[in-house]
Design a protein around this motif. Structure first.
Motif: not given
Ligand code: F6R
Ligand code: ZN
Length: 192
Positions: A55, A76, A92-93, A95, A102, A104, A141, A163, A165
């Motif tokens: 991606y 994305t 994915g993460h 916040h 968020e 989308y 997400h 973020h 991760y």
């Protein structure tokens, strides 16, 4: 007191490629070489070419990170593909500031928005052109491309979000989007 109003001319989105174009837009890409560890079948992931694009995402940061009340905008594009029976997907993460949500918005393709709360309860929302999704605060997400075309979506999130991760790297999601009997299916993780 006069407030200076910054102008951001000519920031545009190309729905064909999924790119955001304009001054200050940051582009990132993730290839299989670095992403292989996120897939359940790591051997299958490592058997794919390391330079295989999974991606690409573009982020527009009109204000500095952590600016109270500011917003970021991103796009994305996830390529179609599979590692074993698992669909190509984002890392994915959560916040970092857990209360931050968020939006989308799906532009093209079909996919699954996988959502996991801090108690590791996981569900997903199907993504298809023009579907809108709200990711609540405190919910990790990740998006999987479950189709045969590129999956393109837009995102808007608070500039204070940050973020995390690391939490996902440590424990992953409790379920994965896998192809079962030819269909995208959310499958719970069995202990390895
Ligand atoms: C921002 C957001 C998206 C993702 C993008 C790539 O908060 O959720 O813009 O950053 O889809 O996914 P990750 O960041 O998980 O590699
Ligand atoms: Zn996010």
């Amino acid at each position: 007191m006069a407030v200076s109003v910054p102008l951001f001319p000519n920031i545009t989105f190309d729905p064909q490629t999924g790119a955001i174009l304009g001054a200050g837009v940051v582009e990132n890409e993730r290839r299989m070489g670095q992403l292989a560890p996120i897939f359940r079948d790591r051997a299958a992931a490592r058997a794919l070419p390391p330079d295989r694009l999974v991606y690409r995402f573009h982020c527009w940061f009109p204000v500095a990170e952590n600016t109270p009340g500011g917003l970021f905008w991103g796009s994305t594009r996830i390529e179609p593909g599979m590692a074993g029976d698992e669909y190509f997907m984002t890392r994915g993460h959560f916040h970092a500031r857990r209360h931050c949500g968020e939006f989308y918005f799906t532009v093209a393709g079909s996919g699954a928005l996988v959502l996991m709360d801090e108690d590791r309860n996981t569900r997903y929302e199907p993504m298809s052109p023009q579907s809108i999704h709200y990711v609540p605060g405190g919910v990790a997400h990740r998006v999987a491309n479950t189709g045969t075309e590129p999956l393109i979506f837009l995102a808007c999130w608070p500039s204070e979000a940050g973020h995390d991760y690391e939490s996902i790297e440590a424990r992953g999601f409790s379920a994965r989007m896998r192809q079962v009997d030819g269909r995208p299916t959310l499958v719970g993780e069995e202990p390895r």
